[in-house]
Design a protein around this motif. Structure first.
Motif, short mmCIF file in Angstrom:
data_model
loop_
_atom_site.label_atom_id
_atom_site.label_comp_id
_atom_site.label_asym_id
_atom_site.label_seq_id
_atom_site.Cartn_x
_atom_site.Cartn_y
_atom_site.Cartn_z
N UNK B 178 -63.32 93.04 7.97
CA UNK B 178 -63.26 93.35 6.72
C UNK B 178 -64.27 94.79 6.54
N UNK B 179 -64.48 95.04 6.98
CA UNK B 179 -65.47 96.49 7.51
C UNK B 179 -64.88 97.76 6.92
N UNK B 180 -63.89 97.73 7.32
CA UNK B 180 -62.99 99.03 6.97
C UNK B 180 -62.60 99.48 5.51
N UNK B 181 -62.15 97.60 4.92
CA UNK B 181 -61.85 98.09 3.15
C UNK B 181 -63.49 97.98 2.86
N UNK B 182 -64.22 97.62 3.90
CA UNK B 182 -65.62 97.64 2.33
C UNK B 182 -65.61 99.11 2.48
N UNK B 183 -64.97 100.64 2.77
CA UNK B 183 -65.02 101.16 3.16
C UNK B 183 -64.42 102.60 2.36
N UNK B 184 -63.70 101.63 1.06
CA UNK B 184 -62.56 101.81 0.23
C UNK B 184 -62.84 103.32 -0.44
N UNK B 185 -61.97 104.44 -0.35
CA UNK B 185 -62.91 105.21 -1.40
C UNK B 185 -63.59 106.18 -0.82
N UNK B 186 -63.69 105.65 0.94
CA UNK B 186 -64.92 106.87 0.94
C UNK B 186 -64.21 108.49 1.31
N UNK B 187 -62.72 108.84 1.43
CA UNK B 187 -62.12 109.53 2.05
C UNK B 187 -62.62 111.48 1.17
N UNK B 188 -62.65 112.21 1.36
CA UNK B 188 -63.03 113.24 0.67
C UNK B 188 -62.45 114.23 1.44
N UNK B 189 -62.02 114.49 1.94
CA UNK B 189 -60.70 114.93 2.87
C UNK B 189 -61.20 116.62 2.49
N UNK B 190 -62.26 116.55 3.09
CA UNK B 190 -63.49 118.35 3.40
C UNK B 190 -62.97 119.35 4.25
N UNK B 191 -62.30 118.43 5.18
CA UNK B 191 -61.38 119.66 6.08
C UNK B 191 -60.50 119.71 6.82
N UNK B 192 -59.83 120.71 5.78
CA UNK B 192 -58.38 121.17 5.81
C UNK B 192 -57.25 120.97 6.86
N UNK B 193 -57.29 120.21 8.26
CA UNK B 193 -56.97 120.52 9.10
C UNK B 193 -56.68 118.32 8.97
N UNK B 194 -55.59 118.50 9.85
CA UNK B 194 -54.68 117.12 10.19
C UNK B 194 -55.52 116.47 11.45
N UNK B 195 -55.64 115.92 11.26
CA UNK B 195 -56.04 114.12 12.83
C UNK B 195 -54.88 113.84 13.29
N UNK B 196 -54.69 113.68 14.12
CA UNK B 196 -53.93 112.76 15.02
C UNK B 196 -54.26 112.47 16.78
N UNK B 197 -53.68 110.82 16.94
CA UNK B 197 -55.31 110.46 17.90
C UNK B 197 -54.03 110.20 18.86
N UNK B 198 -54.69 110.44 20.11
CA UNK B 198 -53.55 110.34 21.24
C UNK B 198 -54.50 109.70 21.76
N UNK B 199 -54.94 108.96 22.73
CA UNK B 199 -56.00 108.65 24.49
C UNK B 199 -55.64 108.76 26.04
N UNK B 200 -56.14 109.17 26.25
CA UNK B 200 -56.12 109.17 28.36
C UNK B 200 -54.94 110.16 28.52
N UNK B 201 -54.97 111.26 28.02
CA UNK B 201 -53.81 112.81 27.90
C UNK B 201 -53.11 112.73 29.13
N UNK B 202 -54.54 112.78 29.89
CA UNK B 202 -54.41 112.80 31.03
C UNK B 202 -54.18 112.28 32.09
N UNK B 203 -54.43 110.49 32.13
CA UNK B 203 -54.05 109.35 33.36
C UNK B 203 -52.72 108.76 31.90
N UNK B 204 -52.46 109.03 31.62
CA UNK B 204 -51.77 107.88 30.73
C UNK B 204 -50.11 108.56 30.72
#
Lengths: 539, 765
Positions: B178-204
């Motif tokens: 539920x907490x994800x929905x509670x923060x709906x429309x919190x987005x500002x996008x002030x940082x003009x960069x792309x976000x990419x998620x990729x864990x464990x780059x070295x190990x996996x």
């Protein structure tokens, strides 16, 4: 200003791997110096490169890349042959490559041949017969292989092929395929080792000369190489002890034999030609170095730098800090680490499936050396089991090679109660320390206050140890001495102290807190700085 | 409906899932238990522990405490944990941990929901699990029948699985906390960069590949890379280890997220989190997100990398129209992750399981085999009969639904005499033989049975009775661990181990025999013993979890017909029950007796026991064939007339005669170094005969349990043995007066200990 530390790490091949004693100390100095922002350069023989990288990774994690490692040009050919034969021996032990191949061929063949033989069609049937004929040499080879490299005896079944041609052939094949026998031809005895090291040390001297502009001062980590101290200017050598002097009989009889005199001479010449010497206690300085080789010059160039505090709890931090976990979580984590490690010991059926969760054990992390007093500890264990009815085990971290110790264990019937975990990764060692009922150190001599105390205490385990001068230099409180120290020459005393410690573990742990806190104040960085001040001739 | 039916073991520790599914289960009326221990490895970096749900559990606190101390992921399920699981829980959720699955299949009797979230590419659950657990995985699922459910988080996961999984599909959609929905429309996008998620780059290797692809395709676009890293990555755009709050802040600030996945059957949480927060997400149409029916006409969905790059660039350049349209439309995608949507399915699919009663095995009644695994005639054979009778007693007096069969190894038994007690108690007895077989034979049998058991040894013992080969029994209990190979684990089995002498005597340390004993013990579900010190030895000598070893009452029993006292008069001797085994200390005892008589000892020694005939020097023997200690004993007696005069040997007396002799003895002497204690001790006490014994932990326990005031001596010292004999000569009457009453001994006889026995047996059934 550029801050540099130059270290020369010269060990014979495969020695660093145990990560005991001095290599461990050096890694901690490097860690301390690294944390203080020093540029560290290590010169080492090529044969130690991988082992050194492993140790540095264990010590510094990814930061190990910040250390400059300079190696000699190449591994000598004789070592290549030795490594090759070791690898071959290992792979054959695991289960032969041949057997896997033959099994696959046989399986495929079976499917095809069975289909064809079962066919109603005459031509297919004849094709099967031809196939059988064609592949018959493979069957013969497979047959040979089955009876040579694989275990010949299935327990409970009688071996009926004694004396047969098949057996004789397979015996021949087995002899041919046993690299252990070939290995003997390339066994590196002391003379070859000495020659290897002599030549390697020459190369190391050349490297230091090339580096002289950047690194004018060098720390040499062992006192056995006069060729280095003689030829490298501004060298400081670490001399942990001259323990062979006090244990001359055992070292002559069990460790070195006739080479003991060369060893003593090497130490003498190394200390005489070094510019500075570091040892870890006043006792070693006065009662061993000066008493053995003493002269006025020697006295002036010796600095005493006591050990720093070693905190093993960092080793037990994987997802979250060890000390942030509750006791059940800490115990469970250690159990997981130990079980994962023992399950890999497939050649040791007893340990591979051992569940340590309910087993109480004493732990002593040390090499097997005459001065370590291990026979007395084994006899103590026997007394604890038989006379004190304490069902404990003893875990040692040295290699189980010493014949007299193995005989003692066998005579006392303790093969299952004295366990050797040699070459332990530090994390597993930390887990074993945590699960030990007590860390015990029965040593007759140490160059400095034993690391074992803070290693154990940092993961929640109290220690019982020998009443020897370097220990008494540190533990001055008579009440604490009374509860945690025993006379290592007196097995009755050892039994009583350890028995008391087992039954008063928490009380002992609390009593040892002030001692630990005092040791804790002596950080690795501080110790490293003291080393650097001596090495870099800062007066 | 039983309260058990409302309890769920949710054996999943994923942090984000924990915020959703247990809450949902609570809402549906369940109580939920979540484990507190999990493997501390980087693979489990997303795992966590919560005690929040413990408060709602209506189970005894000691059960909760026990469960909280148990690691379901790494530990073999112990008898108590099995009982707790089956007594208090009806439904169990387990995710893809092969070892845990195997254990759950073997021990849990309720509904098992195998919770799956989809694999990468076309990798199947059946494929990976058959590879790890063996071909029998499918057979096992089929044997579990309607109790097993393939709990898919997304529709379609089941399509590439074989029928044994596909046909057991249970759709339980995954939701967002539920907490994800509670923060709906919190987005500002002030940082003009792309976000990419990729864990464990070295190990996996998997993520390393994804990282490389991303770098190949997007390195020219300003970006940062999040995701848990345990090792430092040599790339300034990789953030490494960051706290949750920092990650949340990234979702608020970064302009756009790119979600790379082309996996058809798996979605990560992070693109959904970003969408919920209002951040535009550009993702690939071929991935699962793009395949959802809600993904039709989604402006964030891309067919190609080129398209994705184009859209990302437009967003970074501030194309508000595109940003708004993506943000608005992508909300449709989140519908199937909402609480309301998921609850509906969960209610429909889970509630029927709650109502579907499965009676525990213990209620169905169990057939127990009491097995004598070696050709014993006394000792373990007698003990086995006692245990068989005890179980029979429990079935009658405690209403335990069990039946007992007695199995003995084919041997030279007198069918009329040796099994009379069993006949009288209507216990069926049968002969069996061992067959040593290779592991693969057991693998075949297990697969036929549809059972998954890890086989660790190359050779096993298979019990054969030429009927059903003991498979008609639900539980096997071996009375003794004397087995060359571990019994085949075709049934859960336990072992009754009476001593651990091999730890203390080199004479018993034949490695083959020892390995057989240890491996048998390690394969056992439980081990019964009778003395705490022996339990401690079993645990640390064989390397067994302390949770598997139970202490039963001591097997002291005197049949009613033998309980009558024949005399009150003591005669001029003490009795020494012994045998010729090394641990009996007979050489030192003989030396002590010699000194005792030489220094004026007045009481004679009566030696009795099963095989003491060899000690009798009046019987000629080939000395070379005798055991060393027997030779030494005979030599000492032969050479000393005083010993011959004072030692009387009474071999293997019938019980009645032995009891009469015991009554007449001034005291019982027990100079044994160590064993499991001496059953003759309480017998002596019952017949008013005090005991003089060597000191060891087992005899100390006897002393405290029977309150006998045993006089102890150091059995390693001949001198102390002599002085204690002299002392006992003077004080035995005093010691006799201190013995407890006969009623006390009666109350501690085995036949009267059945409530204690029941308490323990209940744990393992």
């Amino acid at each position: 200003m550029r801050k540099d530390l130059g270290v020369i790490l010269t060990y014979p091949p495969e020695i660093l791997f145990g990560f005991h004693g001095i290599p461990r100390l050096i890694m901690n100095i490097i860690k301390g110096a690294h944390n203080k922002g020093y540029n560290i350069t290590i010169i080492t023989p090529k044969w130690s490169e991988k082992e050194l990288e492993t140790l540095l990774t264990e010590t510094l994690g990814e930061n190990y890349k910040n250390i400059d490692i300079i190696t000699t040009a190449r591994i000598p050919p004789v070592l290549h042959v030795r490594y090759y034969l070791f690898r071959m021996q290992k792979s054959l032990k695991k289960g032969s490559f041949l057997s896997v191949i033959f099994q696959k061929v046989q399986n495929k063949m079976e499917i095809v041949v069975v289909r064809l033989l079962g066919s109603h069609n005459f031509s297919k049937f004849f094709a099967a017969c031809l196939l059988l004929l064609f592949f018959s040499p493979l069957f013969i080879l497979y047959f040979l292989e089955q009876y040579t490299l694989k275990k010949r005896n299935i327990p409970g079944k009688q071996n009926t092929d004694h004396g047969s041609l098949k057996r004789e052939f397979s015996d021949y094949f087995e002899k041919f395929s046993d690299p252990a026998k070939l290995l003997k031809l390339f066994y590196l005895n002391e003379k070859i080792f000495s020659e290897l090291l002599r030549q390697e040390n020459k190369n190391i001297v050349k490297i230091t000369e090339k580096q002289r502009e950047n690194i004018p001062y060098w720390l040499i980590t062992t006192p056995f190489w006069p060729d280095l101290t003689k030829n490298i200017k501004n060298s400081t050598v670490i001399c942990p002890d001259v323990v062979i002097r006090d244990f001359a009989v055992s070292f002559e009889r069990e460790d070195f034999g006739e080479k003991i005199l060369n060893r003593k001479d090497d130490i003498r010449r190394t200390l005489q030609t070094a510019d500075k010497i570091i040892c870890f206690s006043e006792y070693v300085k006065n009662n061993q170095i000066i008493a053995s080789f003493g002269n006025v010059d020697l006295d002036k160039k010796i600095s005493v730098i006591p050990h720093g505090h070693i905190n093993l709890s960092d080793e037990l931090e994987i997802i979250k800090p060890f000390h942030s976990m509750n006791k059940v979580e800490q115990w469970d984590l250690s159990k997981q680490i130990i079980n994962t490690y023992t399950r890999q010991m497939t050649s040791n059926e007893y340990l591979a499936n051992f569940d340590f969760s309910g087993t109480r054990f004493l732990f002593y992390s040390s090499q097997i050396r005459p001065s370590k007093n291990i026979p007395a500890l084994i006899k103590t264990l026997h007394r604890l089991l038989h006379h004190k009815h304490e069902p404990v085990k003893l875990i040692l971290t040295g290699s189980p090679g010493n014949a007299s110790i193995m005989k003692l264990i066998s005579d006392l019937g303790l093969q299952r109660d004295v366990i050797f975990f040699s070459g332990l990764p530090t994390r597993v060692m930390a887990a074993l320390y945590h699960q030990a009922i007590l860390a015990v150190n029965p040593t007759l001599f140490e160059g400095g206050f034993p690391f074992t105390f803070s290693e154990a205490y940092s993961v929640g385990t109290p220690s019982i140890m020998s009443r020897i001068p370097v220990v008494e230099e540190f533990i001055t409180d008579p009440d604490l001495q009374k509860v945690m120290l025993f006379d290592p020459h007196n097995i009755d005393d050892m039994v009583e102290r350890i028995y008391w410690g087992i039954h008063h573990r928490d009380e002992l742990y609390n009593l040892q807190k002030p001692l630990y806190d005092r040791l804790k104040n002596r950080s690795l960085a501080q110790v490293a700085q003291e080393y650097i001040d001596v090495v870099n001739h800062v007066d | 409906m039983k309260s058990r039916n409302k309890r769920v073991l949710w054996l999943i520790n994923h942090k984000t899932l924990t915020e959703f599914e247990p809450e949902l289960l609570l809402d549906l009326g369940f109580e939920v238990y979540i484990p507190k221990l999990f493997p501390q490895t980087i693979e489990n970096r997303s795992a966590g522990v919560t005690y929040e749900f413990d408060h709602n559990l209506t189970i005894p606190s000691e059960v909760l405490h026990r469960l909280n101390g148990f690691n379901f992921y790494t530990d073999k399920i112990t008898p108590r944990i099995r009982r707790d699981m089956n007594e208090y829980f009806h439904i169990l959720f387990v995710s893809n941990f092969p070892f845990m699955l195997q254990e759950i299949f073997t021990h849990f009797e309720g509904h098992i929901i195998f919770r799956v979230f989809g694999h990468a590419q076309d990798i199947t659950y059946s494929g990976t699990l058959e590879q790890i657990l063996g071909k029998g995985f499918g057979d096992t699922i089929e044997t579990l029948g309607d109790r097993f459910h393939f709990g898919i988080a997304y529709k379609g996961i089941e399509l590439i699985e074989p029928p044994y999984l596909k046909n057991r599909e249970l759709y339980l959609p995954i939701g967002l906390p539920e907490r994800f929905f509670q923060r709906e429309n919190k987005y500002t996008g002030n940082d003009n960069r792309l976000l990419f998620i990729c864990p464990l780059i070295i190990e996996s290797p998997y993520y390393k590949h994804i990282y490389s692809l991303f770098k190949h395709d997007f390195s020219d676009i300003p970006h940062i890379i999040g995701g848990w890293q345990s090792k430092k990555v040599d790339d300034p755009s990789v953030l490494g280890q960051i706290e949750r709050e920092e990650f949340d802040q990234l979702l608020v600030n970064m302009k756009v997220m790119y979600y790379h996945s082309l996996e058809p059957r798996h979605i990560h949480y992070h693109p959904l989190e970003a969408m919920a927060l209002g951040m535009p997400v550009v993702y690939m149409e071929d991935g699962m997100l793009g395949r959802l029916k809600e993904s039709v006409n989604q402006p964030g969905s891309c067919k190609t990398i080129r398209e994705a790059r184009k859209k990302i660039k437009r967003i970074l350049e501030g194309d508000t129209a595109l940003i708004n349209s993506i943000c608005t439309e992508q909300k449709r995608l989140l519908k199937i992750f909402t609480y309301e949507f998921c609850r509906d399915y969960w209610e429909r699919n889970i509630i029927p399981l709650m109502e579907n009663e499965i009676p525990p095995a213990s209620e169905k009644g169990q057939k127990i085999a009491i097995i004598v695994p070696a050709p014993y005639k006394t000792g373990s054979f007698d003990a086995a009969k006692l245990h068989a009778k005890m179980l029979k007693t429990l079935s009658e007096k405690m209403n335990l639904k069990i039946s007992v069969v007695f199995y003995y190894l084919k041997g030279n038994y007198d069918l009329n005499k040796d099994f009379n007690e069993l006949r009288e108690n209507n216990i069926c007895f049968q002969e069996f033989e061992w067959e040593a077989v290779e592991k693969k034979v057991i693998e075949h049998i297990l697969q036929i049975q549809g059972r998954l058991v890890e086989l660790q040894y190359p050779i096993y013992y298979l019990p054969r009775d030429q009927k059903q080969d003991l498979l008609d029994c639900d539980l096997w209990i071996f009375v003794s661990d004397t087995m060359m190979y571990p019994p085949a684990p075709l049934r859960r089995y336990g072992i009754i181990i009476h001593d651990c002498l091999s730890r203390y005597f080199t004479e018993y340390q034949n490695p083959d025999v020892l390995n057989g004993r240890t491996n048998s013990a390690r394969g056992a579900d439980f081990i019964f013993t009778t003395i705490p010190a022996t339990r401690d030895d079993i645990i640390s000598y064989h390397g067994i979890s302390s949770e598997r070893v139970f202490v039963l009452p001591i097997e002291f029993d005197i049949p009613p017909e033998d309980q009558e006292r024949k005399t009150e008069n003591k005669e001029n001797f003490f009795i020494w029950p012994t045998n010729k085994s090394p641990h009996k200390n007979i050489t030192r005892a003989a030396e002590a007796l010699l000194l005792y008589y030489l220094t004026g000892g007045r009481l004679k020694t009566v030696i009795t026991g099963f095989d003491v005939e060899d000690l009798d020097v009046t019987i000629e023997k080939d000395e070379t064939k005798l055991l060393t200690q027997v030779q030494e004993f005979r030599k000492l007696v032969r050479e000393n007339k005083i010993l011959r005069k004072n030692i009387i040997i009474q071999k293997n007396l019938p019980k009645k005669i032995y009891y009469e002799l015991l009554q007449k003895a001034c005291f019982l002497w027990y100079p044994t170094i160590r064993d499991n204690g001496c059953l003759c001790t309480p017998e002596a006490g019952f017949f008013r005969t005090p005991v003089l014994s060597g000191e060891n932990a087992q005899m100390r326990y006897y002393d405290s349990f029977y309150k006998m005031n045993i006089e102890f001596f150091n059995q390693y010292s001949v001198d102390e043995m002599v002085s204690s004999l002299h002392a006992m000569e003077k004080i035995w009457e005093k010691k006799q007066a201190m013995l407890p009453s006969n009623d006390f001994f009666l109350s501690r006889m085995y036949r009267n200990c059945y409530p204690d026995y029941y308490t323990i047996v209940r744990e393992i059934l």
